[in-house]
Write a protein that holds these residues in place. Structure first.
Motif, PDB file in Angstrom:
ATOM      1  N   HIS A 249       0.847  -1.199   0.000  1.00 31.02           N
ATOM      2  CA  HIS A 249       0.000   0.000   0.000  1.00 31.02           C
ATOM      3  C   HIS A 249       0.883   1.251   0.000  1.00 31.02           C
ATOM      4  CE1 HIS A 249      -3.691   2.274   0.997  1.00 31.02           C
ATOM      5  NE2 HIS A 249      -2.883   3.044   1.684  1.00 31.02           N
ATOM      6  N   ALA A 250       1.924   1.219   0.867  1.00 30.04           N
ATOM      7  CA  ALA A 250       2.830   2.374   0.944  1.00 30.04           C
ATOM      8  C   ALA A 250       3.532   2.582  -0.396  1.00 30.04           C
ATOM      9  CB  ALA A 250       3.844   2.152   2.062  1.00 30.04           C
ATOM     10  N   GLU A 251       3.984   1.501  -1.004  1.00 32.71           N
ATOM     11  CA  GLU A 251       4.667   1.621  -2.290  1.00 32.71           C
ATOM     12  C   GLU A 251       3.694   2.049  -3.394  1.00 32.71           C
ATOM     13  OE1 GLU A 251       8.347  -1.499  -1.747  1.00 32.71           O
ATOM     14  OE2 GLU A 251       6.731  -2.015  -3.125  1.00 32.71           O
ATOM     15  N   GLY A 252       2.480   1.463  -3.360  1.00 34.11           N
ATOM     16  CA  GLY A 252       1.472   1.797  -4.375  1.00 34.11           C
ATOM     17  C   GLY A 252       1.132   3.271  -4.342  1.00 34.11           C
ATOM     18  N   HIS A 255       3.893   5.039  -6.178  1.00 35.14           N
ATOM     19  CA  HIS A 255       3.767   4.766  -7.618  1.00 35.14           C
ATOM     20  C   HIS A 255       2.685   5.658  -8.249  1.00 35.14           C
ATOM     21  CE1 HIS A 255       6.334   1.519  -8.888  1.00 35.14           C
ATOM     22  NE2 HIS A 255       6.127   0.892  -7.749  1.00 35.14           N
ATOM     23  N   SER A 256       1.540   5.715  -7.561  1.00 37.60           N
ATOM     24  CA  SER A 256       0.408   6.463  -8.097  1.00 37.60           C
ATOM     25  C   SER A 256       0.731   7.957  -8.200  1.00 37.60           C
ATOM     26  CB  SER A 256      -0.807   6.236  -7.197  1.00 37.60           C
ATOM     27  OG  SER A 256      -1.851   7.063  -7.595  1.00 37.60           O
ATOM     28  N   GLU A 265      -7.116   6.015  -6.456  1.00 36.70           N
ATOM     29  CA  GLU A 265      -7.629   5.156  -5.370  1.00 36.70           C
ATOM     30  C   GLU A 265      -7.861   3.716  -5.834  1.00 36.70           C
ATOM     31  OE1 GLU A 265      -8.339   6.183  -2.250  1.00 36.70           O
ATOM     32  OE2 GLU A 265      -8.589   8.356  -2.353  1.00 36.70           O
ATOM     33  N   GLY A 266      -8.403   3.564  -7.047  1.00 31.80           N
ATOM     34  CA  GLY A 266      -8.718   2.224  -7.547  1.00 31.80           C
ATOM     35  C   GLY A 266      -7.458   1.393  -7.711  1.00 31.80           C
ATOM     36  N   MET A 267      -6.450   1.965  -8.390  1.00 28.72           N
ATOM     37  CA  MET A 267      -5.213   1.222  -8.632  1.00 28.72           C
ATOM     38  C   MET A 267      -4.447   0.973  -7.335  1.00 28.72           C
ATOM     39  SD  MET A 267      -5.068   0.200 -11.621  1.00 28.72           S
ATOM     40  CE  MET A 267      -3.397  -0.340 -11.951  1.00 28.72           C
ATOM     41  N   LEU A 268      -4.628   1.870  -6.363  1.00 27.23           N
ATOM     42  CA  LEU A 268      -3.926   1.701  -5.085  1.00 27.23           C
ATOM     43  C   LEU A 268      -4.389   0.405  -4.408  1.00 27.23           C
ATOM     44  CD1 LEU A 268      -2.011   2.833  -2.943  1.00 27.23           C
ATOM     45  CD2 LEU A 268      -3.941   4.043  -1.948  1.00 27.23           C
ATOM     46  N   VAL A 269      -5.701   0.159  -4.438  1.00 25.20           N
ATOM     47  CA  VAL A 269      -6.227  -1.070  -3.822  1.00 25.20           C
ATOM     48  C   VAL A 269      -5.738  -2.287  -4.605  1.00 25.20           C
ATOM     49  CG1 VAL A 269      -8.312  -2.295  -3.083  1.00 25.20           C
ATOM     50  CG2 VAL A 269      -8.261   0.189  -3.032  1.00 25.20           C
ATOM     51  N   LEU A 270      -5.748  -2.183  -5.941  1.00 24.53           N
ATOM     52  CA  LEU A 270      -5.287  -3.295  -6.774  1.00 24.53           C
ATOM     53  C   LEU A 270      -3.802  -3.586  -6.493  1.00 24.53           C
ATOM     54  CD1 LEU A 270      -5.811  -5.280  -9.097  1.00 24.53           C
ATOM     55  CD2 LEU A 270      -5.240  -3.464 -10.704  1.00 24.53           C
ATOM     56  N   TYR A 271      -3.021  -2.529  -6.395  1.00 29.12           N
ATOM     57  CA  TYR A 271      -1.583  -2.671  -6.134  1.00 29.12           C
ATOM     58  C   TYR A 271      -1.346  -3.338  -4.772  1.00 29.12           C
ATOM     59  CZ  TYR A 271       3.364  -1.499  -6.392  1.00 29.12           C
ATOM     60  OH  TYR A 271       4.726  -1.586  -6.466  1.00 29.12           O
ATOM     61  N   SER A 272      -2.134  -2.920  -3.768  1.00 32.67           N
ATOM     62  CA  SER A 272      -1.927  -3.425  -2.408  1.00 32.67           C
ATOM     63  C   SER A 272      -2.379  -4.868  -2.260  1.00 32.67           C
ATOM     64  CB  SER A 272      -2.713  -2.599  -1.382  1.00 32.67           C
ATOM     65  OG  SER A 272      -2.567  -1.244  -1.609  1.00 32.67           O
ATOM     66  N   GLU A 273      -3.506  -5.189  -2.881  1.00 32.13           N
ATOM     67  CA  GLU A 273      -4.127  -6.482  -2.581  1.00 32.13           C
ATOM     68  C   GLU A 273      -3.991  -7.519  -3.691  1.00 32.13           C
ATOM     69  OE1 GLU A 273      -7.316  -6.810  -0.224  1.00 32.13           O
ATOM     70  OE2 GLU A 273      -7.234  -4.824   0.659  1.00 32.13           O
ATOM     71  N   SER A 274      -3.452  -7.130  -4.840  1.00 28.82           N
ATOM     72  CA  SER A 274      -3.309  -8.015  -6.004  1.00 28.82           C
ATOM     73  C   SER A 274      -4.646  -8.731  -6.294  1.00 28.82           C
ATOM     74  CB  SER A 274      -2.199  -9.043  -5.791  1.00 28.82           C
ATOM     75  OG  SER A 274      -1.063  -8.396  -5.294  1.00 28.82           O
ATOM     76  N   MET A 299      -7.751   8.472 -15.787  1.00 29.05           N
ATOM     77  CA  MET A 299      -7.095   9.200 -14.695  1.00 29.05           C
ATOM     78  C   MET A 299      -6.464  10.503 -15.192  1.00 29.05           C
ATOM     79  SD  MET A 299      -7.124   8.474 -11.534  1.00 29.05           S
ATOM     80  CE  MET A 299      -5.725   9.351 -10.895  1.00 29.05           C
ATOM     81  N   PRO A 300      -6.841  11.635 -14.598  1.00 27.06           N
ATOM     82  CA  PRO A 300      -6.201  12.894 -14.993  1.00 27.06           C
ATOM     83  C   PRO A 300      -4.784  12.977 -14.413  1.00 27.06           C
ATOM     84  CG  PRO A 300      -7.740  13.251 -13.204  1.00 27.06           C
ATOM     85  CD  PRO A 300      -7.812  11.784 -13.528  1.00 27.06           C
TER      86      PRO A 300
END
Ligand code: FES
Length: 322
Positions: A249-252, A255-256, A265-274, A299-300
């Protein structure tokens, strides 16, 4: 100054349940909350129980809840309290959990002290048992501790912590700030061992919910939240941080921000939880419908993306895994 004090009273030996007693006091303008408690005890009702010792914000024993905010009674001017909360001041123990209240404003802080002890709050180093001089360090190395060594273990932050209220295993802001006090001391030999202890999921640094209540209530300006953030960095720097949902989560997050300059927010959850992200699908759909999350190609990007990327480059303390 005429002030009404509504004080929590509970003696588990005789009372079925707690109640509040009101005391109307004529007080000096320059008094503190502890003066009011002393006046009640010494002049009105000797059975009132509360802790106090130094009266100078040093021993940490007089911490109470004042209109819902944890404070040191001896460091809180009545005048300021009245300006903030009005003429009726409510004094309660740090915790109203019936199992913790010993009597009135006195709480059993065993949970707090157990966690304090767990992080070994003392210097661990091979030292000469009979040194001929002090083991001094340079002022700039002391500055790294920031105010972590100001902690007086009053418990104000611990009993205000949002994470502890739902997770009894969480070490809490005081024990973690205390850990930082020693992981940042160049004389300490147990940095890695300390970081491994606080790196555990469920009890350690990754379970801080970032509510920042600890910052607001700390009477000594320790700022435990920032110390927890420093511990995150130290865990990465020392190679102690394991690959788990919290560290991802911290790394995601980085990255974002690096990619868009704003949080996806969407990709952050995907990154954290695979793949486990599927369990959040109903919430994701609801959030998407309300425009709270966007599809990757929608994403803007921040107008200041270049500047933000440079700031990340300057401040980043470890390499991210792709
Ligand atoms: Fe010691 Fe208040 S009495 S901190």
């Amino acid at each position: 100054m005429l002030v009404t004090f509504k004080v929590y009273r509970y003696n588990p030996e005789v009372d079925d349940k707690p109640h509040y007693e009101k005391y109307e006091l004529e007080l000096k303008d320059d008094g503190v909350i502890l003066d009011a408690l002393n006046k009640i005890k010494w002049e009105i009702d000797g059975s009132l129980s509360y802790r106090r010792s130094c009266r100078h914000g040093i021993c940490g024993s007089c911490a109470v809840k004042l209109n819902g905010k944890n404070v040191l009674a001896c460091k809180t001017p009545i005048k300021e309290a009245v300006e903030m909360f009005g003429n009726e001041l409510v004094i309660e123990p740090l915790s109203k959990n019936k199992n913790k209240v010993v009597k009135d404003l006195v709480v059993d802080k065993k949970d707090f002290w157990d966690k304090h002890d767990k992080v070994k709050p003392y210097l661990i180093a091979e030292i000469d048992e009979h040194p001929e001089s002090e083991n001094l360090i340079k002022p700039e190395l002391v500055e790294i501790l920031e105010e972590a060594d100001y902690c007086i273990a009053c418990g104000c932050c611990f009993y205000a912590c949002g994470s502890i209220s739902v997770n009894k295993d969480f070490l809490g802001p005081q024990a973690l700030a205390k850990t930082y006090r020693f992981t940042s001391d160049v004389r300490d030999d147990a940095k890695k061992e300390r970081l491994e202890l606080v790196n555990e999921l469920g009890s350690g640094i990754w379970d801080c919910v970032k509510c920042q209540a600890c910052i607001e209530v700390c009477p000594k300006g320790v700022d435990p939240f920032i110390k927890i953030t420093h511990l995150h960095n130290q865990a990465f720097e020392e190679g102690v941080a394991k690959r788990n949902v919290a560290t991802k989560h911290a790394e995601g997050f980085v990255h974002s921000i690096k990619k868009h300059g704003i949080l996806d927010e969407g990709m952050l959850v995907l990154y954290s939880e695979s793949v486990k992200v599927v369990r959040h699908l109903p919430e994701a759909i609801a959030m998407f419908r309300k425009g709270k999350i966007k599809l990757p190609w929608q994403m803007p990007k921040s107008e200041k993306l270049g500047e933000i990327q440079k700031l990340i480059e300057i401040s980043q303390t470890h390499e991210l895994k792709d």
